[in-house]
Design a protein around this motif. Structure first.
Motif, PDB file in Angstrom:
ATOM      1  N   LEU A 112       0.829  -1.223   0.000  1.00  0.00           N
ATOM      2  CA  LEU A 112       0.000   0.000   0.000  1.00  0.00           C
ATOM      3  C   LEU A 112       0.855   1.262   0.000  1.00  0.00           C
ATOM      4  CD1 LEU A 112      -2.960  -0.473   2.474  1.00  0.00           C
ATOM      5  CD2 LEU A 112      -3.103   0.068   0.072  1.00  0.00           C
ATOM      6  N   ILE A 146      -1.437  -6.368   6.923  1.00  0.00           N
ATOM      7  CA  ILE A 146      -2.336  -5.271   6.544  1.00  0.00           C
ATOM      8  C   ILE A 146      -2.520  -5.208   5.026  1.00  0.00           C
ATOM      9  CG2 ILE A 146      -2.631  -2.758   6.522  1.00  0.00           C
ATOM     10  CD1 ILE A 146      -1.280  -2.606   9.212  1.00  0.00           C
ATOM     11  N   ASP A 147      -1.407  -5.271   4.281  1.00  0.00           N
ATOM     12  CA  ASP A 147      -1.506  -5.149   2.826  1.00  0.00           C
ATOM     13  C   ASP A 147      -2.303  -6.305   2.219  1.00  0.00           C
ATOM     14  OD1 ASP A 147      -0.134  -2.767   2.830  1.00  0.00           O
ATOM     15  OD2 ASP A 147       1.820  -3.712   2.590  1.00  0.00           O
ATOM     16  N   GLU A 149      -4.600  -8.032   3.700  1.00  0.00           N
ATOM     17  CA  GLU A 149      -5.997  -7.881   4.115  1.00  0.00           C
ATOM     18  C   GLU A 149      -6.715  -6.856   3.215  1.00  0.00           C
ATOM     19  OE1 GLU A 149      -7.484  -9.582   6.630  1.00  0.00           O
ATOM     20  OE2 GLU A 149      -9.389  -8.519   6.370  1.00  0.00           O
ATOM     21  N   VAL A 150      -6.041  -5.727   2.940  1.00  0.00           N
ATOM     22  CA  VAL A 150      -6.646  -4.700   2.080  1.00  0.00           C
ATOM     23  C   VAL A 150      -6.844  -5.261   0.673  1.00  0.00           C
ATOM     24  CG1 VAL A 150      -6.267  -2.447   0.994  1.00  0.00           C
ATOM     25  CG2 VAL A 150      -5.775  -2.744   3.409  1.00  0.00           C
ATOM     26  N   ARG A 153      -9.785  -7.660   0.549  1.00  0.00           N
ATOM     27  CA  ARG A 153     -11.078  -6.973   0.568  1.00  0.00           C
ATOM     28  C   ARG A 153     -11.333  -6.245  -0.741  1.00  0.00           C
ATOM     29  NH1 ARG A 153     -13.134  -5.268   6.205  1.00  0.00           N
ATOM     30  NH2 ARG A 153     -12.347  -6.981   7.459  1.00  0.00           N
ATOM     31  N   TYR A 154     -10.269  -5.741  -1.363  1.00  0.00           N
ATOM     32  CA  TYR A 154     -10.419  -5.051  -2.638  1.00  0.00           C
ATOM     33  C   TYR A 154     -10.898  -6.029  -3.714  1.00  0.00           C
ATOM     34  CZ  TYR A 154      -9.216  -2.313  -6.778  1.00  0.00           C
ATOM     35  OH  TYR A 154      -9.267  -1.645  -7.969  1.00  0.00           O
TER      36      TYR A 154
ATOM     37  N   ASN B 151      -0.892  -2.634  14.892  1.00  0.00           N
ATOM     38  CA  ASN B 151      -1.732  -2.764  13.712  1.00  0.00           C
ATOM     39  C   ASN B 151      -2.361  -1.407  13.371  1.00  0.00           C
ATOM     40  OD1 ASN B 151      -3.143  -4.240  11.714  1.00  0.00           O
ATOM     41  ND2 ASN B 151      -4.947  -4.338  13.032  1.00  0.00           N
ATOM     42  N   LEU B 155      -1.946   0.924   9.999  1.00  0.00           N
ATOM     43  CA  LEU B 155      -3.079   1.374   9.189  1.00  0.00           C
ATOM     44  C   LEU B 155      -3.087   2.902   9.073  1.00  0.00           C
ATOM     45  CD1 LEU B 155      -5.695  -1.112  10.573  1.00  0.00           C
ATOM     46  CD2 LEU B 155      -5.179  -0.827   8.155  1.00  0.00           C
ATOM     47  N   ARG B 158      -0.600   4.042   6.505  1.00  0.00           N
ATOM     48  CA  ARG B 158      -1.061   3.827   5.140  1.00  0.00           C
ATOM     49  C   ARG B 158      -2.179   4.804   4.776  1.00  0.00           C
ATOM     50  NH1 ARG B 158       1.070  -0.579   7.124  1.00  0.00           N
ATOM     51  NH2 ARG B 158       2.109  -2.082   5.777  1.00  0.00           N
ATOM     52  N   ASP B 161      -0.632   8.086   4.123  1.00  0.00           N
ATOM     53  CA  ASP B 161       0.098   8.022   2.854  1.00  0.00           C
ATOM     54  C   ASP B 161      -0.860   8.197   1.674  1.00  0.00           C
ATOM     55  OD1 ASP B 161       2.639   7.347   1.421  1.00  0.00           O
ATOM     56  OD2 ASP B 161       1.396   5.685   0.680  1.00  0.00           O
ATOM     57  N   MET B 162      -2.031   7.570   1.756  1.00  0.00           N
ATOM     58  CA  MET B 162      -3.025   7.694   0.675  1.00  0.00           C
ATOM     59  C   MET B 162      -3.568   9.109   0.599  1.00  0.00           C
ATOM     60  SD  MET B 162      -5.266   4.271   0.496  1.00  0.00           S
ATOM     61  CE  MET B 162      -4.602   3.132   1.631  1.00  0.00           C
ATOM     62  N   ARG B 171     -11.524   3.613  -3.816  1.00  0.00           N
ATOM     63  CA  ARG B 171     -12.146   2.457  -3.181  1.00  0.00           C
ATOM     64  C   ARG B 171     -11.184   1.826  -2.180  1.00  0.00           C
ATOM     65  NH1 ARG B 171     -15.531  -2.276  -5.912  1.00  0.00           N
ATOM     66  NH2 ARG B 171     -15.133  -1.187  -7.841  1.00  0.00           N
ATOM     67  N   ILE B 175     -11.635   0.902   1.859  1.00  0.00           N
ATOM     68  CA  ILE B 175     -11.363  -0.409   2.452  1.00  0.00           C
ATOM     69  C   ILE B 175     -10.383  -0.274   3.606  1.00  0.00           C
ATOM     70  CG2 ILE B 175     -10.236  -2.635   2.017  1.00  0.00           C
ATOM     71  CD1 ILE B 175     -11.414  -2.436  -0.848  1.00  0.00           C
ATOM     72  N   THR B 176      -9.301   0.500   3.378  1.00  0.00           N
ATOM     73  CA  THR B 176      -8.317   0.713   4.437  1.00  0.00           C
ATOM     74  C   THR B 176      -8.982   1.397   5.628  1.00  0.00           C
ATOM     75  OG1 THR B 176      -6.703   1.033   2.688  1.00  0.00           O
ATOM     76  CG2 THR B 176      -5.996   1.612   4.905  1.00  0.00           C
ATOM     77  N   LEU B 179     -10.856  -0.986   7.949  1.00  0.00           N
ATOM     78  CA  LEU B 179      -9.955  -1.689   8.866  1.00  0.00           C
ATOM     79  C   LEU B 179      -9.439  -0.732   9.930  1.00  0.00           C
ATOM     80  CD1 LEU B 179      -7.886  -3.681   6.214  1.00  0.00           C
ATOM     81  CD2 LEU B 179      -9.540  -4.635   7.811  1.00  0.00           C
TER      82      LEU B 179
END
Lengths: 197, 366
Positions: A112, A146-147, A149-150, A153-154, B151, B155, B158, B161-162, B171, B175-176, B179
């Motif tokens: 990600l 984490i990556d 899992e994402v 789900r994607y 964890n 998250l 990330r 970062d997005m 999308r 999703i991220t 979580l």
């Protein structure tokens, strides 16, 4: 001290391989120079031959010499099961488990935080397989981080419009393990993913 | 937990130290720069595998050596455990418990509570300090919490970062975020429950410290408003999702996450006034001592055993009356403590082990 240019080049090339540092690269280079000539040449030829003939399978992405690959051509495999894996090495591991369905290999390590967005990955071959109606179940076999899992789900969200069952590998107790010595996080996952018997 | 023996090799200026501390209070005296804090640091590093002081890890190794080791033998309830940590300039550090390679989160690792003069900023300093205080305490008590916090931070990284890469409407972001919200709710709820127990423990301690004249209150302050009397995972998740959605435009603009437990705070009140804004110097000191003692007793109430208490040069920060109060507490406590002090201690309580630290050598005084 300066090395001969071709030796330096060899060390440099070896260093580009994963897990190989400067010391190992040097040791390997010197070994190749001292080894019988035929052995070194065989390695060079093996690299060239593999690069020329091995390609991702046009059906599933598994690295293969024949297209479609041996897995896709096997009529005894269950076409209704499609396992999604990140790399060919993951497929090799799953194959050892005795799984008898088909695969879809992404062939790209996905992070990600990397430069590429997940939306740049091309999933059209997967979607056309799923929309053909042949697949009954998608098994997501991505890493439990984490990556992974994402990404799971994607993919699940992309394939949600089609009538397929979407599952993913369970997390939990190792076979032959001992509950008493299992850490609490793994145990919690095992309880969450418990099964009726 | 009780540290029965500690052996150091090439740890900063402590070239070769072997020490058998007392069960109760151990005081390390001596002039500045002799190695008092280094000893406390060694115990902390053995427990957590990292230092509380800033700087490179290699600085822990004596500058003339290539490797240092810390070994400790301690009791956890009725079991004796041996831990060993070696830090090498060339290789990765090696942590072993009972001669087996271990993770830093191993259940049998040594547990410590650290009190340094920096903790006096716990009250008036930035919220980061108070979150660190909660996170350190909770991570020592609960491995699932340490895992969930890690964890969550992954998250959050990330998610930020997005937002920076302008993918806040994708999308994958949604999703991220799902979580993220799930993990955020877990972290926040664990902290809320912990603060609740912490308050129960801290109130009587604070009363003792102030002679019952002041009333303490601790509240976990979420960074977003929750319009509900009860708080549980579902309610937290639902609020985080909804308020996060409302803040999305702002988050995209600011390129940063504007909701989640990384923005929460621990509100400390004395007589209904927020200590961060209104506490006097004396109250701040009482609160810092009180919160540290509460951390120990809360740990014991939840885990069933006491951690080891490390106090680095805190006496200098306290006035005469509080000094005596703290020393009396330590001398008769059920837990073991290590205290370093540059000043001579007035009216030393009985049953205290007293050591002199001079130029890297530690000797016990009779």
């Amino acid at each position: 001290m300066r090395l001969t240019r071709s030796l330096e080049n060899l060390i440099e090339q070896l260093q580009k391989l994963p897990t190989i540092g400067p010391k190992t690269a040097q040791r390997l280079a010197l070994h190749l120079l001292k080894a019988p000539e035929a052995q070194a040449k065989a390695l060079a030829e093996a690299i060239v031959a593999a690069r020329d003939t091995v390609r991702p399978c046009s059906q599933c992405g598994y690295l293969t010499e024949t297209d479609p690959c041996i897995i896709c051509r096997d009529p005894s495999r269950d076409k209704a099961l499609l396992c999604i894996a990140e790399e060919t090495s993951d497929v090799m591991a799953i194959e050892r488990s005795g799984y008898r369905g088909h695969y879809y290999v992404i062939n790209k390590e996905f992070k990600l935080m990397g430069d590429r967005s997940l939306e740049d990955l091309d999933f059209t071959p997967l979607l056309s397989k799923v929309s053909s109606g042949e697949v009954r179940e998608l098994i997501l076999a991505l890493n439990p981080d984490i990556d992974g899992e994402v990404l799971s789900r994607y993919i699940a969200s992309l394939t949600a419009p089609y009538p397929v069952r979407i599952t993913r590998l369970a997390h939990g107790l190792p076979v032959g393990g001992d509950i008493e010595y299992t850490d609490e996080i793994t145990l919690r996952k095992a309880i969450e993913g418990r099964k009726e018997i | 937990m009780r540290l029965n023996e500690i052996r150091l090799n090439q740890f900063r200026n402590l070239i070769q130290v072997k020490l058998r501390p007392q069960p109760g209070l151990n005081i390390f005296g001596g002039a500045n720069a002799q190695g008092k804090t280094n000893l406390l640091e060694a115990v902390f590093v053995l427990a957590t595998t990292t230092s509380f002081r800033s700087g490179k890890e290699a600085n822990l190794i004596n500058h003339q050596a290539s490797r240092c080791t810390i070994e400790g033998i301690y009791n956890k309830q009725d079991r004796s455990i041996e831990a060993r940590l070696s830090i090498d300039r060339e290789k990765a550090k090696l942590f072993e418990i009972n001669s087996k390679k271990a993770y830093r989160s191993h259940d049998d690792r040594l547990r410590v509570v650290l009190f340094t003069p920096d903790d006096l900023y716990l009250i008036k300093g930035s919220p980061v300090r108070r979150r660190q205080y909660l996170d350190f305490a909770l991570s020592q008590i609960s491995r699932p919490y340490a895992y969930e916090l890690n964890n969550y931070l992954g998250l959050l990284k990330r998610r930020n970062d997005m937002l920076r890469k302008d993918q806040g409407k994708s999308r994958v972001f949604d999703i991220t975020n799902e979580l993220f919200v799930k993990s955020a709710a877990e972290v926040a709820l664990s902290r809320i429950r912990y603060v609740h127990r912490l308050q129960e423990t801290a109130i009587p301690i604070y009363e003792r410290l102030t002679g019952g004249t002041e009333r303490l209150q601790l509240r976990y302050a979420l960074s977003f408003a929750v319009d509900s009397d009860t708080i549980n995972l579902d309610i937290l998740r639902e609020h985080l999702l909804r308020i996060g959605h409302e803040k999305r435009t702002q988050e995209i603009l600011r390129r940063n996450s504007l909701i989640g437990p990384h923005l929460d705070d621990l509100n400390i009140y004395v007589d209904d006034k927020l200590a961060r804004l209104f506490a006097s110097q004396g109250q701040q000191r009482n609160l810092a001592v009180g919160l540290k003692l509460a951390e120990i007793y809360c740990f014991a109430a939840i885990s069933g055993y006491y951690p080891v208490f490390l106090l680095d040069e805190v006496l200098a920060e306290l006035d005469q009356q509080r000094k005596i109060l703290l020393l009396q507490e330590l001398a008769r406590a059920k837990y073991q403590s290590f205290l370093s002090s540059v000043e001579t201690i007035p009216s030393l309580p009985p049953d205290v082990a007293w050591y002199t630290v001079q130029n890297g050598t530690i000797t016990r005084k009779e």
